[in-house]
Design a protein around this motif. Structure first.
Motif, short mmCIF file in Angstrom:
data_model
loop_
_atom_site.label_atom_id
_atom_site.label_comp_id
_atom_site.label_asym_id
_atom_site.label_seq_id
_atom_site.Cartn_x
_atom_site.Cartn_y
_atom_site.Cartn_z
N ILE A 238 0.84 -1.21 0.00
CA ILE A 238 0.00 0.00 0.00
C ILE A 238 0.87 1.25 0.00
N ARG A 239 1.92 1.27 0.81
CA ARG A 239 2.77 2.46 0.88
C ARG A 239 3.47 2.73 -0.44
N ARG A 377 11.96 3.69 4.37
CA ARG A 377 11.65 5.09 4.66
C ARG A 377 10.54 5.62 3.78
N LEU A 378 9.71 4.73 3.26
CA LEU A 378 8.70 5.14 2.29
C LEU A 378 7.60 5.99 2.91
N ALA A 379 7.24 5.71 4.16
CA ALA A 379 6.13 6.45 4.78
C ALA A 379 6.41 7.94 4.85
N ILE A 380 7.65 8.31 5.21
CA ILE A 380 7.96 9.73 5.31
C ILE A 380 8.03 10.39 3.93
N ILE A 381 8.44 9.61 2.91
CA ILE A 381 8.42 10.14 1.54
C ILE A 381 6.99 10.51 1.15
N LEU A 382 6.05 9.65 1.50
CA LEU A 382 4.65 9.88 1.14
C LEU A 382 4.15 11.19 1.74
N LYS A 383 4.50 11.45 2.99
CA LYS A 383 4.03 12.67 3.65
C LYS A 383 4.53 13.91 2.91
N TYR A 384 5.83 13.92 2.61
CA TYR A 384 6.40 15.08 1.93
C TYR A 384 5.88 15.20 0.49
N VAL A 388 3.99 18.35 -1.43
CA VAL A 388 4.54 18.95 -2.65
C VAL A 388 3.53 18.89 -3.80
N ILE A 389 2.83 17.75 -3.95
CA ILE A 389 1.84 17.63 -5.03
C ILE A 389 0.72 18.63 -4.84
N THR A 390 0.29 18.83 -3.59
CA THR A 390 -0.74 19.83 -3.32
C THR A 390 -0.28 21.23 -3.73
N LEU A 391 0.96 21.55 -3.38
CA LEU A 391 1.54 22.83 -3.78
C LEU A 391 1.66 22.93 -5.31
N VAL A 421 15.20 17.74 -3.43
CA VAL A 421 15.88 18.20 -2.21
C VAL A 421 15.45 17.35 -1.00
N ILE A 422 14.16 17.06 -0.91
CA ILE A 422 13.65 16.26 0.21
C ILE A 422 14.27 14.86 0.20
N CYS A 423 14.27 14.21 -0.97
CA CYS A 423 14.83 12.86 -1.06
C CYS A 423 16.33 12.84 -0.79
#
Length: 442
Positions: A238-239, A377-384, A388-391, A421-423
């Motif tokens: 799912i993640r 570390r996929l869960a934290i990628i999803l949050k960021y 970003v997609i919303t922005l 930059v986040i990744c």
């Protein structure tokens, strides 16, 4: 250790070579079939073709589960050990995931078209009708389990061959449509056939490889019916699938919004320009499918120094490809665009350069995301990524209102920079020796 690093790099570059060879041929074919479709349909109707196929691709990407990553993540060790008892339930889980998600995508897509096609997407009744029957394609776009088997067997040459075979179907079909002055529906049907051909070839290839590796009767039906008891498999699937859904929203959702706000002609300009620029960055991007199994091996053996060595070598290769792509865009981008579209538009060179920059950033993002996925570390990628997609959609709407297609290209670059930059920050503990020592992963 040095031998292991060389072996990993050899496999990555060897597999990449197969994929690049296929992509070069496919790019030449796309150069032809896009031009034929534009000639036969006109730029505006070709834009409608792109809108429909983009919507179908978006629905497929948003509904199908990334079962190939699950197969590699949980099944690599048992597959290499030929442990059928452990591997086959995982494979059965992946097959079920593909089938269920395909059915959900088909039905869900038809419902979305019926409810929002007119008011949100701005489609006429004929376009809605064509898009509805094209949703059948979604049933044949999920090749997760077979793709996973091909990658487990390190047979990337077969994947390239299958991709080329489906491209031949599309190229020959579009040629017939061009010569016969066929309508939009014919070109849509050819697009369906090319996806169906890829599905059949990949599925048969995966089945043959599986039988050769496991030997004898593999019990595919019984494994399909056997539930997997692997701990955490659903959560991982799912993640990783949500991450792909967000990526699809960025790639395909923007195109649909551009079509709704600017019209079919501007969509054609944006998508073909993006296709050319993605093609220039494709050689570097072709390394990505071969990275996942290598990163899994490094993780399982806790060989962090080898992982960093491979990452540095890959970074140098990507930089070299990027420099070459920028040079080609500067000196040949406009000529390629005119040959494909047979039309010109304002701010051609700035748009081309912006799209190339965005494509190259996406190339740099994918290996970082692959590493973070393997390392859990996929869960934290999803949050960021969700932020970003919303922005991105807010920036896209604002910039398009100010400067049209150029604004869409700027929005794409802005989103890519933020995600990169986040990744990079999140992956520092595995790719930077200083951070690795801090976290005890030296």
């Amino acid at each position: 250790m040095a031998s292991e690093q060389r072996s990993a790099l050899h496999r990555i570059f060897s597999n990449t070579g197969f994929l690049i060879s296929s992509r070069i041929i496919n790019a030449l074919c796309s150069f032809a079939y896009v031009a034929w479709a534009v000639h036969a349909l006109g730029l505006k109707t070709f834009g409608v073709l792109l809108l429909i196929t983009t919507f179908v691709t978006l629905v497929s990407d948003m509904t199908h589960l990334q079962s190939w990553q699950t197969l590699l993540h949980y099944g690599t060790a048992s597959f290499e050990a030929r442990d059928r008892r452990r591997f086959m339930p995982i494979l059965g889980y992946c097959i079920r995931s593909d089938m269920i998600s395909a059915a959900i995508g088909l039905v869900g897509g038809v419902i979305v078209i019926a409810l929002t096609g007119t008011h949100f997407l701005g489609w006429s009744d004929p376009v809605k009708r064509d898009a509805s029957w094209m949703m059948l394609t979604v049933a044949f776009m999920n090749t997760g389990w077979s793709t996973g088997v091909i990658r487990l067997c390190n047979r990337f040459g077969l994947a390239a061959l299958f991709d080329f075979g489906s491209t031949c179907v599309r190229t020959l079909g579009y040629l017939v449509g061009y010569l016969c002055h066929a309508p939009l529906e014919f070109f849509l049907f050819i697009w369906f056939l090319h996806q169906f051909a890829l599905f059949v070839l990949t599925s048969l290839g995966g089945l043959v490889l599986l039988r050769r590796h496991m030997g004898g009767e593999i019990g595919l039906v019984s494994s399909f019916l056997t539930p997997s008891e692997t701990l955490g498999i659903w959560g991982f699937t799912i993640r990783v699938s949500i991450n792909q859904i967000l990526d699809a929203l960025f790639r395909q959702g923007g195109t649909l919004i551009i079509g709704a706000m600017l019209g079919a002609r501007d969509v054609a300009i944006y998508r073909v320009t993006k296709q050319i620029c993605d093609g220039l960055a494709k050689p570097a991007q072709m390394m990505i499918p071969s990275l996942y199994p290598e990163f899994v091996r490094f993780r399982d053996s806790q060989n962090w120094s080898a992982l960093r060595h491979v990452a540095r070598r890959l970074a140098l290769v990507i930089i070299g490809f990027s420099a070459l792509a920028v040079l080609v865009a500067l000196f040949g981008g406009k000529a390629i665009l005119h040959l494909m579209l047979h039309d010109s538009f304002a701010n051609e060179m700035p748009i081309i350069l912006l799209m190339v920059f965005s494509a190259l950033l996406e190339v740099c993002i994918i290996p970082l995301e692959t590493l973070l996925t393997v390392m859990g570390r996929l869960a934290i990628i999803l949050k960021y990524r969700l932020v970003v997609i919303t922005l991105y959609f807010a920036i896209l709407a604002g910039l398009m209102a100010l400067c049209g297609v150029t604004g869409a290209a700027l929005a794409s670059v802005a989103c890519s920079i933020m995600i990169f930059v986040i990744c990079l920050v999140l992956a520092a503990r595995w790719i930077s020796p200083r951070h690795a020592a801090k976290y005890g992963e030296a």
